[in-house]
Design a protein around this motif. Structure first.
Motif, PDB file in Angstrom:
ATOM      1  N   GLU A  92       1.495  -1.092   0.422  1.00  0.00           N
ATOM      2  CA  GLU A  92      -0.139   0.203   0.197  1.00  0.00           C
ATOM      3  C   GLU A  92       1.428   1.480  -0.185  1.00  0.00           C
ATOM      4  N   SER A  93       2.176   1.304   0.715  1.00  0.00           N
ATOM      5  CA  SER A  93       2.822   2.419   1.236  1.00  0.00           C
ATOM      6  C   SER A  93       3.796   2.804  -0.364  1.00  0.00           C
ATOM      7  N   ALA A  94       4.128   1.547  -0.886  1.00  0.00           N
ATOM      8  CA  ALA A  94       4.558   2.016  -1.980  1.00  0.00           C
ATOM      9  C   ALA A  94       4.190   1.787  -3.095  1.00  0.00           C
ATOM     10  N   VAL A  95       2.319   1.895  -3.589  1.00  0.00           N
ATOM     11  CA  VAL A  95       2.069   2.565  -4.507  1.00  0.00           C
ATOM     12  C   VAL A  95       1.197   3.306  -4.335  1.00  0.00           C
ATOM     13  N   GLN A  96       1.252   3.898  -3.261  1.00  0.00           N
ATOM     14  CA  GLN A  96       1.330   5.543  -2.817  1.00  0.00           C
ATOM     15  C   GLN A  96       2.168   6.647  -3.026  1.00  0.00           C
ATOM     16  N   ARG A  97       3.384   5.473  -3.061  1.00  0.00           N
ATOM     17  CA  ARG A  97       4.721   6.623  -3.049  1.00  0.00           C
ATOM     18  C   ARG A  97       5.479   6.656  -4.279  1.00  0.00           C
TER      19      ARG A  97
ATOM     20  N   THR B 199       6.495  10.065  -6.003  1.00  0.00           N
ATOM     21  CA  THR B 199       6.708  11.101  -5.508  1.00  0.00           C
ATOM     22  C   THR B 199       8.132  10.960  -4.795  1.00  0.00           C
ATOM     23  N   TYR B 200       8.570   9.316  -4.618  1.00  0.00           N
ATOM     24  CA  TYR B 200       9.396   8.277  -3.515  1.00  0.00           C
ATOM     25  C   TYR B 200       9.973   7.500  -4.571  1.00  0.00           C
ATOM     26  N   PRO B 201      10.411   6.949  -5.772  1.00  0.00           N
ATOM     27  CA  PRO B 201      10.291   5.994  -6.090  1.00  0.00           C
ATOM     28  C   PRO B 201      11.622   5.326  -5.698  1.00  0.00           C
ATOM     29  N   THR B 202      12.517   5.459  -4.902  1.00  0.00           N
ATOM     30  CA  THR B 202      13.318   4.767  -4.492  1.00  0.00           C
ATOM     31  C   THR B 202      12.765   3.709  -3.461  1.00  0.00           C
ATOM     32  N   ARG B 203      12.023   4.427  -2.573  1.00  0.00           N
ATOM     33  CA  ARG B 203      11.465   4.177  -1.498  1.00  0.00           C
ATOM     34  C   ARG B 203      10.495   3.341  -1.652  1.00  0.00           C
ATOM     35  N   SER B 204       9.965   3.305  -2.748  1.00  0.00           N
ATOM     36  CA  SER B 204       8.481   2.482  -2.882  1.00  0.00           C
ATOM     37  C   SER B 204       9.627   1.596  -3.303  1.00  0.00           C
ATOM     38  N   ILE B 205      10.220   1.494  -4.401  1.00  0.00           N
ATOM     39  CA  ILE B 205      11.632   0.400  -4.964  1.00  0.00           C
ATOM     40  C   ILE B 205      11.658  -0.529  -4.104  1.00  0.00           C
ATOM     41  N   GLU B 206      12.444  -0.308  -2.407  1.00  0.00           N
ATOM     42  CA  GLU B 206      12.773  -0.665  -1.300  1.00  0.00           C
ATOM     43  C   GLU B 206      11.660  -1.483  -0.216  1.00  0.00           C
TER      44      GLU B 206
ATOM     45  N   LEU C 250       8.723  -2.690  -1.648  1.00  0.00           N
ATOM     46  CA  LEU C 250       8.761  -3.358  -2.933  1.00  0.00           C
ATOM     47  C   LEU C 250       9.350  -4.412  -2.590  1.00  0.00           C
ATOM     48  N   ILE C 251      10.442  -3.834  -2.584  1.00  0.00           N
ATOM     49  CA  ILE C 251      11.968  -5.639  -2.466  1.00  0.00           C
ATOM     50  C   ILE C 251      11.399  -6.634  -1.123  1.00  0.00           C
ATOM     51  N   SER C 252      10.966  -5.046  -0.008  1.00  0.00           N
ATOM     52  CA  SER C 252      10.479  -6.128   1.391  1.00  0.00           C
ATOM     53  C   SER C 252       9.268  -7.329   0.880  1.00  0.00           C
ATOM     54  N   CYS C 253       8.410  -6.531   0.052  1.00  0.00           N
ATOM     55  CA  CYS C 253       7.518  -7.436  -0.216  1.00  0.00           C
ATOM     56  C   CYS C 253       7.157  -8.251  -0.147  1.00  0.00           C
ATOM     57  N   THR C 254       8.068  -8.652  -1.576  1.00  0.00           N
ATOM     58  CA  THR C 254       8.607  -9.700  -1.828  1.00  0.00           C
ATOM     59  C   THR C 254       9.145 -10.858  -1.030  1.00  0.00           C
ATOM     60  N   ALA C 255       9.868  -9.998  -0.561  1.00  0.00           N
ATOM     61  CA  ALA C 255      11.179 -11.584   0.698  1.00  0.00           C
ATOM     62  C   ALA C 255       9.667 -11.372   1.583  1.00  0.00           C
ATOM     63  N   LEU C 256       9.027 -10.560   2.267  1.00  0.00           N
ATOM     64  CA  LEU C 256       7.605 -11.256   2.984  1.00  0.00           C
ATOM     65  C   LEU C 256       6.974 -12.343   2.113  1.00  0.00           C
ATOM     66  N   LEU C 257       6.710 -12.341   0.902  1.00  0.00           N
ATOM     67  CA  LEU C 257       5.597 -12.956  -0.122  1.00  0.00           C
ATOM     68  C   LEU C 257       6.571 -14.109  -0.372  1.00  0.00           C
ATOM     69  N   SER C 258       7.804 -14.456  -0.605  1.00  0.00           N
ATOM     70  CA  SER C 258       8.739 -15.693  -0.720  1.00  0.00           C
ATOM     71  C   SER C 258       8.384 -16.828   1.057  1.00  0.00           C
ATOM     72  N   GLU C 259       7.817 -15.518   1.906  1.00  0.00           N
ATOM     73  CA  GLU C 259       8.186 -16.651   3.576  1.00  0.00           C
ATOM     74  C   GLU C 259       7.726 -16.914   3.407  1.00  0.00           C
ATOM     75  N   ILE C 260       6.120 -17.094   3.095  1.00  0.00           N
ATOM     76  CA  ILE C 260       4.587 -17.357   3.122  1.00  0.00           C
ATOM     77  C   ILE C 260       4.518 -18.870   1.863  1.00  0.00           C
ATOM     78  N   ASN C 261       5.519 -18.792   0.784  1.00  0.00           N
ATOM     79  CA  ASN C 261       5.524 -19.168  -0.236  1.00  0.00           C
ATOM     80  C   ASN C 261       4.093 -18.662  -1.114  1.00  0.00           C
ATOM     81  N   ALA C 262       3.849 -17.554  -0.987  1.00  0.00           N
ATOM     82  CA  ALA C 262       2.684 -17.054  -2.133  1.00  0.00           C
ATOM     83  C   ALA C 262       3.276 -16.793  -3.312  1.00  0.00           C
TER      84      ALA C 262
END
Length: 410
Positions: free
Chosen positions: A118-123, A126-133, A135-147
């Motif tokens: 949600e935060s990545a989409v909003q930013r 305006t804050y592309p670098t923070r948004s990318i960071e 999204l990277i953290s989001c993919t790591a969490l999704l990997s943990e739960i095998n989504a």
């Protein structure tokens, strides 16, 4: 560190049980039977699909999965005693957020991934670098739960931001290449086609025309399988252009012609010609490298006919302008004057129609007529601009703006 996280996430996801086959089984048989046979995999898939549907909604993307709502409902119902699934089904379908059950790591990972996305989409802008960071953290969490599916979707969005927002070509390429096989495995051809298109652009900007050609071709084949000859044709023309840039002119033009055939078939079937016109103009420009003026002329003549069929006079005027340029290159001044005169006639008629439409815009105008009149008025304003009559165009836009303002006060 970001690269390490992505690589680890990829390894975890690709090591998982193939949920795409499980999804196909659920869609063709009883969800209850599949859950009974594959309880762990079904649980993971259910959570994955719940997040994926929500994530698509955040990006305004079509899920591409037929009867997804029905499938999710059947899976949730078949696992009604699972507290994580019960919480996720509620959390991702309501406006108000509720904290995950205490001590439930899967639910916590889902909750955190949701907040990060949600935060990545909003930013995003305006804050592309923070948004990318994020999204990277989001993919790591999704990997943990095998989504796996959600991981691929978010990874593709991550690659998109890396390409278009910050031009991190290497990282973007790696993420597209990781996401595409999973999207394809789930039969998400449109998403895969868009990713291949982005890869084509990326490789083109890096001067890797052979790779760009293959990615554009892959995108075209995905659209072709979906019956979208218009989009397939565009991608084939892109692929042909890459070959031409790579010095393979004959093969490139042959690929361009294949693309035009696909686009023609779609346009005739759908009686929709605007995309074809634009593609014909592009194809004519690609023949510039061969100095084949006759082929350029024939393509633009076809574009003129298609533009007339489309009913888009601005597009028709653009074709006439391109025709005049070709005649100019052939030193045929009488034909240049004829095309310019024909173009001015088309634009003048459109400009007058725009003025007439703007004059009719009042609050008493029937609602069904308002949008067509506004569209005609705006086209007329553009026609005046192209004719160099800027003040008349501005007057039309002022009337349209006043109408919008009055409409908002009702």
């Amino acid at each position: 560190l970001a690269a390490i996280i992505i690589i680890a996430a990829c390894a975890n996801v690709l090591a998982a049980v193939d949920g795409s086959d499980l999804l196909r089984s659920i869609q063709t048989t009883s969800a209850t039977a599949v859950v009974a046979q594959y309880p762990t995999e079904s649980r993971e898939l259910t959570i994955d699909l719940i997040f994926y549907r929500w994530a698509c909604g955040k990006y305004g993307a079509d899920t591409g999965i037929e009867n997804l709502d029905k499938t999710i409902s059947a899976l949730v119902s078949a696992q009604s005693s699972d507290q994580t699934i019960k919480w996720a089904a509620a959390e991702f379908s309501q406006k108000e957020s509720s904290p995950p059950p205490e001590g439930n790591q899967t639910a916590k990972s889902l909750f955190d991934a949701k907040q990060l996305l949600e935060s990545a989409v909003q930013r995003s802008s305006t804050y592309p670098t923070r948004s990318i960071e994020q999204l990277i953290s989001c993919t790591a969490l999704l990997s943990e739960i095998n989504a796996k599916l959600s991981w691929a979707f978010v990874t593709e969005k991550l690659a998109e931001r890396q390409l278009y927002a910050v031009r991190r070509y290497r990282e973007a390429r790696a993420n597209y290449e990781r996401a595409i096989p999973i999207l394809s495995a789930y039969g998400l051809r449109a998403l895969a086609a868009n990713a291949f298109n982005d890869l084509g652009l990326l490789e083109s900007e890096m001067g890797r025309y052979s790779s760009a050609h293959q990615n554009y071709l892959n995108s075209g084949n995905e659209w072709r399988a979906l019956g979208r000859g218009d989009k397939a044709g565009e991608q084939y023309v892109n692929a042909g252009e890459m070959l031409i840039k790579d010095g393979k002119i004959t093969t490139g033009l042959s690929t361009v012609r294949t693309g035009l055939e696909l686009a023609r078939g779609y346009a005739d079937a759908k009686k929709s010609y605007e995309s074809l016109v634009k593609l014909l103009i592009r194809a004519a420009q690609l023949y510039e490298s061969t100095a084949d003026r006759e082929s350029q002329r024939m393509l633009l003549d076809e574009a003129e006919t298609a533009a007339k069929n489309s009913g888009n006079d601005l597009l028709l005027a653009d074709v006439m302008n391109k025709q005049a340029i070709v005649w100019q290159a052939m030193n045929l001044e009488p034909r240049v004057r004829e095309r310019n005169s024909a173009r001015e006639k088309v634009l003048s008629a459109l400009a007058q129609s725009g003025s007439d439409a703007a004059a009719k815009l009042t609050l008493s105008t029937p609602a069904a007529e308002q949008m067509p009149l506004l569209a005609t008025a705006e086209q007329g304003a553009e026609a005046y601009r192209l004719l160099g009559k800027y003040q008349q165009g501005i007057e039309i836009l002022k009337k349209a703006a006043m109408f919008y303002q009055a409409l908002g006060k009702e």
